[in-house]
Design a protein around this motif. Structure first.
Motif, PDB file in Angstrom:
ATOM      1  N   ILE A  89       0.820  -1.214   0.000  1.00 57.36           N
ATOM      2  CA  ILE A  89       0.000   0.000   0.000  1.00 57.36           C
ATOM      3  C   ILE A  89       0.858   1.271   0.000  1.00 57.36           C
ATOM      4  O   ILE A  89       0.618   2.173  -0.821  1.00 57.36           O
ATOM      5  N   PRO A  90       1.867   1.403   0.887  1.00 52.68           N
ATOM      6  CA  PRO A  90       2.708   2.616   0.829  1.00 52.68           C
ATOM      7  C   PRO A  90       3.418   2.777  -0.501  1.00 52.68           C
ATOM      8  O   PRO A  90       3.552   3.901  -1.014  1.00 52.68           O
ATOM      9  N   ILE A  91       3.883   1.662  -1.064  1.00 56.12           N
ATOM     10  CA  ILE A  91       4.617   1.731  -2.333  1.00 56.12           C
ATOM     11  C   ILE A  91       3.710   2.260  -3.445  1.00 56.12           C
ATOM     12  O   ILE A  91       4.065   3.200  -4.171  1.00 56.12           O
ATOM     13  N   LEU A  92       2.529   1.670  -3.575  1.00 56.26           N
ATOM     14  CA  LEU A  92       1.604   2.097  -4.619  1.00 56.26           C
ATOM     15  C   LEU A  92       1.093   3.516  -4.370  1.00 56.26           C
ATOM     16  O   LEU A  92       0.922   4.296  -5.310  1.00 56.26           O
ATOM     17  N   LYS A 132      -3.627  14.125 -19.460  1.00 61.90           N
ATOM     18  CA  LYS A 132      -5.011  14.412 -19.830  1.00 61.90           C
ATOM     19  C   LYS A 132      -5.976  13.564 -19.019  1.00 61.90           C
ATOM     20  O   LYS A 132      -7.011  14.044 -18.564  1.00 61.90           O
ATOM     21  N   ASN A 133      -5.662  12.292 -18.830  1.00 55.32           N
ATOM     22  CA  ASN A 133      -6.537  11.402 -18.075  1.00 55.32           C
ATOM     23  C   ASN A 133      -5.732  10.721 -16.969  1.00 55.32           C
ATOM     24  O   ASN A 133      -5.247   9.608 -17.125  1.00 55.32           O
ATOM     25  N   LYS A 134      -5.592  11.424 -15.857  1.00 56.10           N
ATOM     26  CA  LYS A 134      -4.766  10.923 -14.761  1.00 56.10           C
ATOM     27  C   LYS A 134      -5.358   9.675 -14.117  1.00 56.10           C
ATOM     28  O   LYS A 134      -4.622   8.795 -13.659  1.00 56.10           O
ATOM     29  N   LEU A 135      -6.677   9.588 -14.061  1.00 56.76           N
ATOM     30  CA  LEU A 135      -7.317   8.463 -13.385  1.00 56.76           C
ATOM     31  C   LEU A 135      -6.968   7.143 -14.053  1.00 56.76           C
ATOM     32  O   LEU A 135      -6.537   6.195 -13.390  1.00 56.76           O
ATOM     33  N   VAL A 136      -7.149   7.071 -15.349  1.00 55.04           N
ATOM     34  CA  VAL A 136      -6.852   5.842 -16.089  1.00 55.04           C
ATOM     35  C   VAL A 136      -5.366   5.520 -16.011  1.00 55.04           C
ATOM     36  O   VAL A 136      -4.974   4.369 -15.769  1.00 55.04           O
ATOM     37  N   PHE A 137      -4.526   6.530 -16.179  1.00 58.12           N
ATOM     38  CA  PHE A 137      -3.074   6.312 -16.150  1.00 58.12           C
ATOM     39  C   PHE A 137      -2.627   5.852 -14.768  1.00 58.12           C
ATOM     40  O   PHE A 137      -1.730   5.012 -14.640  1.00 58.12           O
ATOM     41  N   THR A 138      -3.248   6.402 -13.712  1.00 60.16           N
ATOM     42  CA  THR A 138      -2.899   6.006 -12.350  1.00 60.16           C
ATOM     43  C   THR A 138      -3.165   4.526 -12.131  1.00 60.16           C
ATOM     44  O   THR A 138      -2.327   3.799 -11.568  1.00 60.16           O
ATOM     45  N   PHE A 139      -4.331   4.049 -12.571  1.00 65.43           N
ATOM     46  CA  PHE A 139      -4.643   2.633 -12.408  1.00 65.43           C
ATOM     47  C   PHE A 139      -3.742   1.758 -13.277  1.00 65.43           C
ATOM     48  O   PHE A 139      -3.345   0.662 -12.859  1.00 65.43           O
ATOM     49  N   PHE A 140      -3.419   2.229 -14.462  1.00 68.55           N
ATOM     50  CA  PHE A 140      -2.519   1.476 -15.333  1.00 68.55           C
ATOM     51  C   PHE A 140      -1.153   1.312 -14.674  1.00 68.55           C
ATOM     52  O   PHE A 140      -0.584   0.209 -14.636  1.00 68.55           O
ATOM     53  N   ILE A 141      -0.629   2.400 -14.131  1.00 68.21           N
ATOM     54  CA  ILE A 141       0.666   2.352 -13.460  1.00 68.21           C
ATOM     55  C   ILE A 141       0.588   1.481 -12.212  1.00 68.21           C
ATOM     56  O   ILE A 141       1.513   0.722 -11.895  1.00 68.21           O
ATOM     57  N   LEU A 194     -16.424   5.687  -5.766  1.00 70.64           N
ATOM     58  CA  LEU A 194     -15.048   5.998  -5.370  1.00 70.64           C
ATOM     59  C   LEU A 194     -14.247   6.575  -6.533  1.00 70.64           C
ATOM     60  O   LEU A 194     -13.433   7.490  -6.346  1.00 70.64           O
ATOM     61  N   LEU A 195     -14.474   6.061  -7.728  1.00 75.26           N
ATOM     62  CA  LEU A 195     -13.778   6.601  -8.904  1.00 75.26           C
ATOM     63  C   LEU A 195     -14.182   8.049  -9.156  1.00 75.26           C
ATOM     64  O   LEU A 195     -13.340   8.889  -9.504  1.00 75.26           O
ATOM     65  N   TRP A 196     -15.450   8.346  -8.976  1.00 77.69           N
ATOM     66  CA  TRP A 196     -15.917   9.728  -9.137  1.00 77.69           C
ATOM     67  C   TRP A 196     -15.252  10.637  -8.112  1.00 77.69           C
ATOM     68  O   TRP A 196     -14.785  11.729  -8.436  1.00 77.69           O
ATOM     69  N   MET A 248      -7.384   3.123  -3.154  1.00 78.18           N
ATOM     70  CA  MET A 248      -7.228   2.564  -4.496  1.00 78.18           C
ATOM     71  C   MET A 248      -6.048   1.591  -4.568  1.00 78.18           C
ATOM     72  O   MET A 248      -6.083   0.609  -5.308  1.00 78.18           O
ATOM     73  N   ALA A 249      -5.012   1.852  -3.787  1.00 82.12           N
ATOM     74  CA  ALA A 249      -3.887   0.915  -3.725  1.00 82.12           C
ATOM     75  C   ALA A 249      -4.362  -0.427  -3.175  1.00 82.12           C
ATOM     76  O   ALA A 249      -3.994  -1.490  -3.688  1.00 82.12           O
ATOM     77  N   TYR A 250      -5.204  -0.377  -2.150  1.00 84.36           N
ATOM     78  CA  TYR A 250      -5.730  -1.615  -1.572  1.00 84.36           C
ATOM     79  C   TYR A 250      -6.592  -2.366  -2.585  1.00 84.36           C
ATOM     80  O   TYR A 250      -6.514  -3.599  -2.688  1.00 84.36           O
ATOM     81  N   PHE A 251      -7.386  -1.638  -3.346  1.00 80.15           N
ATOM     82  CA  PHE A 251      -8.239  -2.285  -4.342  1.00 80.15           C
ATOM     83  C   PHE A 251      -7.396  -2.986  -5.416  1.00 80.15           C
ATOM     84  O   PHE A 251      -7.764  -4.057  -5.892  1.00 80.15           O
ATOM     85  N   ILE A 252      -6.299  -2.378  -5.794  1.00 83.23           N
ATOM     86  CA  ILE A 252      -5.412  -3.015  -6.773  1.00 83.23           C
ATOM     87  C   ILE A 252      -4.768  -4.264  -6.178  1.00 83.23           C
ATOM     88  O   ILE A 252      -4.679  -5.316  -6.828  1.00 83.23           O
TER      89      ILE A 252
END
Length: 362
Positions: free
Chosen positions: A176-179, A192-201, A295-297, A320-324
């Protein structure tokens, strides 16, 4: 007190009353749970109280939880009484975190939380690791979020708290701290789309950590968690909603596919709609879909307003780190919901971020 303040106080009191009534209902369900829950719900409780293999100790979730129930004397009490004590404590903790204004109104957000209370009543109505997990996570909103004035100190304390808990109780909490730090770095980049890129990373980082672990130990993370659990209960009724990745996890691409598939199955369980003849699983699926969309909103809004919501920003990072991470280790949909109950204090804060951010001492 002027007329506006008086009206506001009455308004909030109605929310407190509704919170109390809902909590009492949930505790009542928890106390009566032994009368209607099937035996398989008590498999973990049996292990934690009987300790057949003498696992008691001071490191690891099972050894520590077994020690907790032994030395507190809770293992000797009937499950109904254990549920009453545990749930009373947890709902008091949630009350201390805060009751949002408008909590009594029927909205999608409130509906998700109301159902969460009932799910909590089911999963913590017996000796459970989620009881300890809940209390640990609750320290962040109750102590760190409300008592610490410095944002940087708050962030540092939270990161160290996850590292401590991951080191002694649940190892995967170390991710969790790392993510979360990685999410923060990504959020500073103009995209442009930080949300999608954040989950991708985040997914890429989880896969990288699992492959690195596999290179060192010889087994990937999902292999020693999800696959091992599902193999042990291959012909059990508990395996009805198990998560089955499309490839074997004996290769790097199989593990990458397993984590990606696990993440989407746990958090966007559209494929769970196939359980039309199992209403309890279908209810979990609908609950999870509404939860993740809310939560995404909220996360997207915080990404746009980082300076206005600095601490809520990090609450969302942790959540979100926990969800991943759940995409790495969850064996089935039921376990995914159960483990979310242990993380409920931060989910609760994140869902009502716009309300709770006003009560932060900054």
């Amino acid at each position: 007190m002027n007329e506006f303040d008086l009206h506001k106080t009455r308004y909030l009191n109605k929310d407190y009353l509704f919170f109390a009534c809902l909590s009492i209902l949930a505790v009542g369900i928890g106390v009566s749970a032994p009368l209607f829950l099937p035996d398989r719900f008590y498999n973990d409780a049996f292990i934690l109280t009987v300790d057949l293999y003498n696992e008691i100790g001071w490191w690891g979730s099972y050894p520590l939880t077994i020690a907790f129930y032994k030395y507190t004397g809770l293992k000797f009490l009937p499950y109904a009484l254990v549920g009453f004590l545990q749930l009373s404590i947890l709902f008091y903790v949630l009350f201390k975190i805060g009751v949002p204004s408008g909590f009594r109104k029927l909205t999608a957000k409130n509906g998700v939380v109301w159902l969460s209370f009932l799910l909590l009543a089911i999963y913590v109505s017996m000796p459970s690791k989620e009881f300890i997990n809940f209390l640990f996570v609750a320290a962040i909103p109750i102590i760190f979020l409300k008592k610490i004035k410095s944002n940087s100190t708050f962030i540092l304390c939270c990161l160290l708290w996850f590292i401590l808990f991951g080191s002694i109780y649940r190892l995967y909490y170390l991710m969790i701290p790392i993510l979360s730090v990685l999410f923060y770095v990504v959020s500073r980049i103009r995209l442009k789309n930080k949300l999608v890129f954040t989950f991708f990373i985040g997914l890429f980082a989880a896969i990288f950590m699992s492959l690195s672990y596999g290179f060192i130990s010889g087994s990937y993370l999902s292999e020693i968690s999800r696959d091992r659990v599902n193999d042990e209960r291959l012909f059990s009724t508990e395996a009805s909603s198990k998560i089955e990745p499309p490839f074997e996890v004996d290769s790097w691409y199989g593990e990458a596919a397993s984590i990606t598939y696990g993440f989407f199955t746990v958090n966007f369980p559209v494929n769970g709609l196939r359980f039309l003849l199992k209403p309890q699983i279908l209810a979990f699926v609908v609950w999870q879909l509404i939860l993740i969309l809310l939560l995404l909103w909220g996360y997207a809004n915080c990404l746009r307003k980082q300076k206005q919501y600095p601490r809520m920003f990090w609450i969302f990072h942790f959540t979100m780190a926990y969800f991943i991470i759940q995409g790495v280790f969850e064996p089935d949909l039921g376990s995914a919901v159960k483990h979310k109950m242990g993380f409920l204090p931060l989910i609760y804060i994140a869902l009502y971020y716009d309300y709770f951010r006003k009560n932060i001492p900054v």
